[in-house]
Write an enzyme that holds these catalytic residues in place. Sequence first.
Site, PDB file in Angstrom:
ATOM      1  N   ARG A 126       3.786  41.903 -13.158  1.00 20.16           N
ATOM      2  CA  ARG A 126       2.577  41.461 -12.439  1.00 20.16           C
ATOM      3  C   ARG A 126       2.084  42.568 -11.502  1.00 20.16           C
ATOM      4  NH1 ARG A 126       4.960  36.248 -10.030  1.00 20.16           N
ATOM      5  NH2 ARG A 126       3.028  36.045  -8.855  1.00 20.16           N
TER       6      ARG A 126
ATOM      7  N   ARG B 126       9.735  32.231  -2.639  1.00 21.38           N
ATOM      8  CA  ARG B 126       8.560  31.357  -2.520  1.00 21.38           C
ATOM      9  C   ARG B 126       8.766  30.030  -3.249  1.00 21.38           C
ATOM     10  NH1 ARG B 126       2.660  33.425  -4.419  1.00 21.38           N
ATOM     11  NH2 ARG B 126       3.397  33.497  -6.559  1.00 21.38           N
TER      12      ARG B 126
ATOM     13  N   LYS C 240      -2.794  34.968  -1.113  1.00 15.66           N
ATOM     14  CA  LYS C 240      -4.121  34.465  -1.497  1.00 15.66           C
ATOM     15  C   LYS C 240      -4.211  32.943  -1.335  1.00 15.66           C
ATOM     16  CE  LYS C 240      -4.047  36.068  -5.814  1.00 15.66           C
ATOM     17  NZ  LYS C 240      -2.770  36.773  -5.989  1.00 15.66           N
TER      18      LYS C 240
ATOM     19  N   ARG D   4       7.655  28.805  -8.952  1.00 11.85           N
ATOM     20  CA  ARG D   4       6.839  29.144 -10.108  1.00 11.85           C
ATOM     21  C   ARG D   4       7.681  29.853 -11.158  1.00 11.85           C
ATOM     22  NH1 ARG D   4       1.301  31.831  -8.113  1.00 11.85           N
ATOM     23  NH2 ARG D   4       1.844  33.176  -9.864  1.00 11.85           N
TER      24      ARG D   4
ATOM     25  N   ARG E  17     -10.089  39.659 -11.696  1.00 12.29           N
ATOM     26  CA  ARG E  17      -8.833  40.398 -11.653  1.00 12.29           C
ATOM     27  C   ARG E  17      -8.951  41.747 -12.344  1.00 12.29           C
ATOM     28  NH1 ARG E  17      -4.914  36.154 -10.170  1.00 12.29           N
ATOM     29  NH2 ARG E  17      -2.824  36.966 -10.263  1.00 12.29           N
TER      30      ARG E  17
HETATM   31  P1  AMP Z   1      -1.829  33.708  -9.596  1.00  7.59           P
HETATM   32  O1  AMP Z   1      -1.478  32.284  -9.345  1.00  7.59           O
HETATM   33  O2  AMP Z   1      -3.186  34.079  -9.074  1.00  7.59           O
HETATM   34  O3  AMP Z   1      -0.755  34.663  -9.128  1.00  7.59           O
HETATM   35  O4  AMP Z   1      -1.908  33.873 -11.191  1.00  7.59           O
HETATM   36  C1  AMP Z   1      -0.777  33.649 -12.015  1.00  7.59           C
HETATM   37  C2  AMP Z   1      -1.004  34.252 -13.399  1.00  7.59           C
HETATM   38  O5  AMP Z   1      -2.143  33.617 -14.025  1.00  7.59           O
HETATM   39  C3  AMP Z   1      -1.345  35.734 -13.407  1.00  7.59           C
HETATM   40  O6  AMP Z   1      -0.182  36.546 -13.353  1.00  7.59           O
HETATM   41  C4  AMP Z   1      -2.091  35.868 -14.739  1.00  7.59           C
HETATM   42  O7  AMP Z   1      -1.185  35.877 -15.832  1.00  7.59           O
HETATM   43  C5  AMP Z   1      -2.876  34.557 -14.804  1.00  7.59           C
HETATM   44  N1  AMP Z   1      -4.210  34.722 -14.174  1.00  7.59           N
HETATM   45  C6  AMP Z   1      -4.636  34.237 -12.976  1.00  7.59           C
HETATM   46  N2  AMP Z   1      -5.907  34.608 -12.717  1.00  7.59           N
HETATM   47  C7  AMP Z   1      -6.295  35.338 -13.782  1.00  7.59           C
HETATM   48  C8  AMP Z   1      -7.503  36.030 -14.116  1.00  7.59           C
HETATM   49  N3  AMP Z   1      -8.564  36.042 -13.287  1.00  7.59           N
HETATM   50  N4  AMP Z   1      -7.543  36.675 -15.308  1.00  7.59           N
HETATM   51  C9  AMP Z   1      -6.504  36.660 -16.162  1.00  7.59           C
HETATM   52  N5  AMP Z   1      -5.335  36.068 -15.899  1.00  7.59           N
HETATM   53  C10 AMP Z   1      -5.215  35.411 -14.716  1.00  7.59           C
END
Ligand code: AMP
Length: 215
Positions: free
Chosen positions: A169, A125, A13, A158, A86
Site C-alpha cells: 500500500r 489499528r 484520513k 482490517r 488516488r
Molecule cells: P482505504 O480505506 O482508503 O485505506 O482504502 C483501502 C483499499 O481500498 C486501498 O488500499 C485500495 O486497494 C482500495 N481503494 C480505496 N480507494 C481507492 C481508490 N480511490 N482507487 C482505487 N482503489 C481504492
Amino acid sequence: MQLIIFGAPGAGKGTMAQNIQKFKQFSHISTGDLFRRHIKEKTDLGKLATEYIEKGLLVPDKVTEDLIRHELDMIREDFILDGFPRNIAQAEALDEILQDFGIKLTACVHLDIDPEIVVERLVNRMSCQDCGAPYNLIIKKPKVENVCDECGGQLTRRADDNEETIRHRFTTYHEETAPLIDYYKKQGLLMTVNCNEGILTKLDQVWEELSALDK
Ligand code: AMP
C-alpha cells in the site's frame, strides 16, 4: 464546503473525516469503506475489489470513478471525499464529474506523516464493526478490550492491515497517489497538515484554516 482528504495509509484520513463533523455535518464518502461494504455483502464489485485490496493495489479507475459519480450524484450538501482520488487519472475524472455537477472544491487536505510512525499505527489499528469508530491499541485504547466505547460493538482489524499488504500500500501511495500533491498545488487547493502527532491534535487549526477558505 467540499473537501478531499488524502495521505499515506494510516495518516488519519478516516479519523479526520469523522472528527471534523463536530464543527459541521458532512457527507463522508470513503471509497475504502464503500469497497469494504461491497466485500461484506459479497457483491460482484466486492469480489473484484477484494482481488486488488488484499494485494495493496488500487481497484481499477473506471470502477472507482463510476462509484464516486454515483455517490456524488446523490448528494448536494457539504462532503468529504476520503481516499478518492488516488492517482492523477482519478483526479482528472473527478474534475470532470464536479464540472458536470457544478461543484467547486474548497480544499484538498494532504495528511503528511513520517512512514516509520505509520506502520506501527496500522498494525495497532482497530475499528468498531457497527459504528466504524476508530481505535488504536497504543494511542486510543478502548476502555474494555475489543469493545467500542461509543456503541458497545465489537472491534475488528482490517484484513489489509498486515505487514506485507501495508508495504504494498505504501509503494502504491508513493508511485500513484503522491503526485496529487503537485496536481492540487497547481490548482491552488492544497493544504498540507503534518500528522506525526495524530490528526486530532491539529483539528482546531485545520478547521480554522478551512473556514477561512470557505468565506
Ligand atoms: P482505504 O480505506 O482508503 O485505506 O482504502 C483501502 C483499499 O481500498 C486501498 O488500499 C485500495 O486497494 C482500495 N481503494 C480505496 N480507494 C481507492 C481508490 N480511490 N482507487 C482505487 N482503489 C481504492
